[in-house]
Scaffold this motif. Sequence first.
Motif, PDB file in Angstrom:
ATOM      1  N   THR A   5      -1.788 -20.729  -5.493  1.00  0.00           N
ATOM      2  CA  THR A   5      -0.361 -20.522  -5.762  1.00  0.00           C
ATOM      3  C   THR A   5      -0.164 -19.283  -6.630  1.00  0.00           C
ATOM      4  O   THR A   5       0.671 -18.423  -6.321  1.00  0.00           O
ATOM      5  CB  THR A   5       0.236 -21.752  -6.483  1.00  0.00           C
ATOM      6  N   ALA A   6      -0.955 -19.182  -7.709  1.00  0.00           N
ATOM      7  CA  ALA A   6      -0.804 -18.043  -8.613  1.00  0.00           C
ATOM      8  C   ALA A   6      -1.098 -16.731  -7.891  1.00  0.00           C
ATOM      9  O   ALA A   6      -0.419 -15.717  -8.115  1.00  0.00           O
ATOM     10  CB  ALA A   6      -1.729 -18.211  -9.821  1.00  0.00           C
ATOM     11  N   ARG A   7      -2.088 -16.738  -6.993  1.00  0.00           N
ATOM     12  CA  ARG A   7      -2.420 -15.501  -6.276  1.00  0.00           C
ATOM     13  C   ARG A   7      -1.332 -15.146  -5.262  1.00  0.00           C
ATOM     14  O   ARG A   7      -0.985 -13.975  -5.096  1.00  0.00           O
ATOM     15  CB  ARG A   7      -3.780 -15.645  -5.576  1.00  0.00           C
ATOM     16  N   LEU A   8      -0.767 -16.173  -4.609  1.00  0.00           N
ATOM     17  CA  LEU A   8       0.310 -15.908  -3.647  1.00  0.00           C
ATOM     18  C   LEU A   8       1.536 -15.348  -4.372  1.00  0.00           C
ATOM     19  O   LEU A   8       2.162 -14.382  -3.918  1.00  0.00           O
ATOM     20  CB  LEU A   8       0.645 -17.216  -2.919  1.00  0.00           C
ATOM     21  N   VAL A   9       1.886 -15.946  -5.508  1.00  0.00           N
ATOM     22  CA  VAL A   9       3.020 -15.454  -6.298  1.00  0.00           C
ATOM     23  C   VAL A   9       2.772 -14.010  -6.719  1.00  0.00           C
ATOM     24  O   VAL A   9       3.637 -13.134  -6.559  1.00  0.00           O
ATOM     25  CB  VAL A   9       3.264 -16.354  -7.529  1.00  0.00           C
ATOM     26  N   ALA A  10       1.557 -13.745  -7.221  1.00  0.00           N
ATOM     27  CA  ALA A  10       1.250 -12.388  -7.692  1.00  0.00           C
ATOM     28  C   ALA A  10       1.270 -11.387  -6.540  1.00  0.00           C
ATOM     29  O   ALA A  10       1.740 -10.251  -6.701  1.00  0.00           O
ATOM     30  CB  ALA A  10      -0.113 -12.371  -8.386  1.00  0.00           C
ATOM     31  N   ALA A  11       0.781 -11.794  -5.374  1.00  0.00           N
ATOM     32  CA  ALA A  11       0.752 -10.878  -4.219  1.00  0.00           C
ATOM     33  C   ALA A  11       2.181 -10.542  -3.779  1.00  0.00           C
ATOM     34  O   ALA A  11       2.501  -9.381  -3.493  1.00  0.00           O
ATOM     35  CB  ALA A  11      -0.031 -11.511  -3.071  1.00  0.00           C
ATOM     36  N   ILE A  12       3.048 -11.548  -3.724  1.00  0.00           N
ATOM     37  CA  ILE A  12       4.441 -11.311  -3.296  1.00  0.00           C
ATOM     38  C   ILE A  12       5.153 -10.442  -4.327  1.00  0.00           C
ATOM     39  O   ILE A  12       5.868  -9.491  -3.978  1.00  0.00           O
ATOM     40  CB  ILE A  12       5.174 -12.658  -3.068  1.00  0.00           C
ATOM     41  N   GLU A  13       4.931 -10.738  -5.614  1.00  0.00           N
ATOM     42  CA  GLU A  13       5.563  -9.917  -6.655  1.00  0.00           C
ATOM     43  C   GLU A  13       5.066  -8.470  -6.590  1.00  0.00           C
ATOM     44  O   GLU A  13       5.843  -7.532  -6.792  1.00  0.00           O
ATOM     45  CB  GLU A  13       5.313 -10.520  -8.033  1.00  0.00           C
ATOM     46  N   ALA A  14       3.782  -8.296  -6.271  1.00  0.00           N
ATOM     47  CA  ALA A  14       3.239  -6.932  -6.180  1.00  0.00           C
ATOM     48  C   ALA A  14       3.895  -6.165  -5.037  1.00  0.00           C
ATOM     49  O   ALA A  14       4.235  -4.985  -5.168  1.00  0.00           O
ATOM     50  CB  ALA A  14       1.720  -6.982  -5.983  1.00  0.00           C
ATOM     51  N   LEU A  15       4.107  -6.849  -3.902  1.00  0.00           N
ATOM     52  CA  LEU A  15       4.765  -6.178  -2.763  1.00  0.00           C
ATOM     53  C   LEU A  15       6.193  -5.779  -3.122  1.00  0.00           C
ATOM     54  O   LEU A  15       6.663  -4.687  -2.786  1.00  0.00           O
ATOM     55  CB  LEU A  15       4.785  -7.104  -1.545  1.00  0.00           C
ATOM     56  N   HIS A  16       6.883  -6.702  -3.796  1.00  0.00           N
ATOM     57  CA  HIS A  16       8.270  -6.433  -4.206  1.00  0.00           C
ATOM     58  C   HIS A  16       8.330  -5.269  -5.191  1.00  0.00           C
ATOM     59  O   HIS A  16       9.103  -4.320  -5.011  1.00  0.00           O
ATOM     60  CB  HIS A  16       8.842  -7.705  -4.828  1.00  0.00           C
ATOM     61  N   ASP A  17       7.484  -5.329  -6.217  1.00  0.00           N
ATOM     62  CA  ASP A  17       7.492  -4.276  -7.246  1.00  0.00           C
ATOM     63  C   ASP A  17       7.122  -2.929  -6.644  1.00  0.00           C
ATOM     64  O   ASP A  17       7.683  -1.901  -7.016  1.00  0.00           O
ATOM     65  CB  ASP A  17       6.503  -4.624  -8.380  1.00  0.00           C
ATOM     66  N   ASP A  18       6.149  -2.960  -5.720  1.00  0.00           N
ATOM     67  CA  ASP A  18       5.727  -1.703  -5.108  1.00  0.00           C
ATOM     68  C   ASP A  18       6.873  -1.085  -4.305  1.00  0.00           C
ATOM     69  O   ASP A  18       7.106   0.125  -4.379  1.00  0.00           O
ATOM     70  CB  ASP A  18       4.518  -1.955  -4.198  1.00  0.00           C
ATOM     71  N   SER A  19       7.604  -1.916  -3.560  1.00  0.00           N
ATOM     72  CA  SER A  19       8.742  -1.386  -2.791  1.00  0.00           C
ATOM     73  C   SER A  19       9.783  -0.772  -3.719  1.00  0.00           C
ATOM     74  O   SER A  19      10.317   0.307  -3.435  1.00  0.00           O
ATOM     75  CB  SER A  19       9.409  -2.497  -1.973  1.00  0.00           C
ATOM     76  N   LEU A  20      10.087  -1.460  -4.814  1.00  0.00           N
ATOM     77  CA  LEU A  20      11.085  -0.940  -5.759  1.00  0.00           C
ATOM     78  C   LEU A  20      10.610   0.366  -6.390  1.00  0.00           C
ATOM     79  O   LEU A  20      11.375   1.316  -6.519  1.00  0.00           O
ATOM     80  CB  LEU A  20      11.339  -1.953  -6.881  1.00  0.00           C
ATOM     81  N   ARG A  21       9.345   0.405  -6.778  1.00  0.00           N
ATOM     82  CA  ARG A  21       8.799   1.589  -7.425  1.00  0.00           C
ATOM     83  C   ARG A  21       8.796   2.779  -6.466  1.00  0.00           C
ATOM     84  O   ARG A  21       9.182   3.887  -6.835  1.00  0.00           O
ATOM     85  CB  ARG A  21       7.371   1.287  -7.899  1.00  0.00           C
ATOM     86  N   ARG A  22       8.393   2.541  -5.224  1.00  0.00           N
ATOM     87  CA  ARG A  22       8.386   3.621  -4.239  1.00  0.00           C
ATOM     88  C   ARG A  22       9.774   4.214  -4.094  1.00  0.00           C
ATOM     89  O   ARG A  22       9.939   5.415  -3.952  1.00  0.00           O
ATOM     90  CB  ARG A  22       7.987   3.109  -2.852  1.00  0.00           C
ATOM     91  N   LEU A  23      10.754   3.324  -4.061  1.00  0.00           N
ATOM     92  CA  LEU A  23      12.114   3.802  -3.859  1.00  0.00           C
ATOM     93  C   LEU A  23      12.584   4.642  -5.037  1.00  0.00           C
ATOM     94  O   LEU A  23      13.267   5.656  -4.860  1.00  0.00           O
ATOM     95  CB  LEU A  23      13.066   2.636  -3.664  1.00  0.00           C
ATOM     96  N   GLU A  24      12.184   4.238  -6.234  1.00  0.00           N
ATOM     97  CA  GLU A  24      12.578   5.018  -7.414  1.00  0.00           C
ATOM     98  C   GLU A  24      11.954   6.405  -7.378  1.00  0.00           C
ATOM     99  O   GLU A  24      12.618   7.402  -7.626  1.00  0.00           O
ATOM    100  CB  GLU A  24      12.119   4.300  -8.686  1.00  0.00           C
ATOM    101  N   GLU A  25      10.667   6.431  -7.050  1.00  0.00           N
ATOM    102  CA  GLU A  25       9.954   7.722  -7.018  1.00  0.00           C
ATOM    103  C   GLU A  25      10.393   8.570  -5.853  1.00  0.00           C
ATOM    104  O   GLU A  25      10.230   9.772  -5.835  1.00  0.00           O
ATOM    105  CB  GLU A  25       8.451   7.472  -6.764  1.00  0.00           C
ATOM    106  N   PHE A  26      10.897   7.905  -4.811  1.00  0.00           N
ATOM    107  CA  PHE A  26      10.946   8.505  -3.498  1.00  0.00           C
ATOM    108  C   PHE A  26      12.221   8.059  -2.793  1.00  0.00           C
ATOM    109  O   PHE A  26      12.162   7.305  -1.827  1.00  0.00           O
ATOM    110  CB  PHE A  26       9.728   7.947  -2.728  1.00  0.00           C
TER     111      PHE A  26
END
Lengths: 216, 216
Positions: free
Chosen positions: B92-113
């Motif tokens: 569960t903790a790994r699934l939560v962390a993986a989904i949060e990482a995908l979300h954060d990465d999308s947001l970060r990419r958009l900010e940079e790019f």
Amino acid sequence: MFPDDPALPLAEETAPTTRCRIIATATEHFREIGYQKTTVADIARALKMSPANVYRFFDSKKAINEAVLERLIGEVEALVAGIADRPGLSATARLVAAIEALHDDSLRRLEEFPRVHEMIEAAMGESWEVCRHHVARITAVFERIVSDGVACGEFFTNDPALAAGCLHAGIARYTHPLLVSQPTLPPVPPLPAMIAFLLRGLAPESGSKAEPGMVR
Amino acid sequence: MFPDDPALPLAEETAPTTRCRIIATATEHFREIGYQKTTVADIARALKMSPANVYRFFDSKKAINEAVLERLIGEVEALVAGIADRPGLSATARLVAAIEALHDDSLRRLEEFPRVHEMIEAAMGESWEVCRHHVARITAVFERIVSDGVACGEFFTNDPALAAGCLHAGIARYTHPLLVSQPTLPPVPPLPAMIAFLLRGLAPESGSKAEPGMVR
């Protein structure tokens, strides 16, 4: 301001017709030429009127796009609301039918209207009230069905509004016009499997109805 | 054909460097000017080389876009795969962390790019193999975590691959670059609530482990 206000002078009586003609012609242009390449002057020319006359009814191309989208959106909202009220069906059956209707409507729109993504992108960029209201109205219908299901023990959730929001967010890949509209998109599970997976999030568990205050 | 093939003549030895420089310059141009307005000639000019030399490495602007995206995508795929392998964490903790990482990465990419959507739309339209492979690789990581969770009784599903596909499809609204990228989009439930809702679809129910063949 709205042209069917009875207080308006007689000369305005044809306004609703003119407004409708502008929307119909704009819809045609957005479909054939695309939202980006259509100008207010093009719409005026096709209607044999001056751009100034179009601007009497709509402040901007953005406002015309909103009216076109609201007409299209209104149809699927009415359809989904009708499903929610359908008598003799379980909450599950109504939720499944409502989600399938949203999916089918998105697919059908895209077939009829391959350039619909231009209108949607424009709306997501500048007409976000239209998008917000649409999402809120569909989510409200989902909430109504979820609450019915909770009332009859078919579903369990302490927060039907949140569950409805999650259900609606969870089907974006199947219903959002920007994601459903790409025939070459990566495969997703079949919609019935996706709905079944989401509905497990609402399944009542043994003992859950006996503990309505329990935090889940 | 790939420039680091050891059978290539000596003159080609700098090819990987040139290839990397083209990708770096293209990334810069796509970020600053946007994918649509950047031409291969622009990229060549910035690198003080002929367009013909760029075409020795990439057949088309589409091929350059694929290389740029694959580099960006590769980073988040490595991040998510690393989370799946993290020792000492529950599924569960790994699934939560993986989904949060995908979300954060999308947001970060958009900010940079901020123009990243142009590249994504181009890829969705013409480079769908890149999109498919990315989705398949992320779904495979989810499947690995789900299978781990099933093996230790933390999750229940008869079909970890299908469950992983549903999980991945269910978070599109939070991770897909075209949907996460609109700051004015209609509100969605907070990501932790959405993840909790989706994970209920994997919860083992009393008795379920005793009936592994049961159709759900």
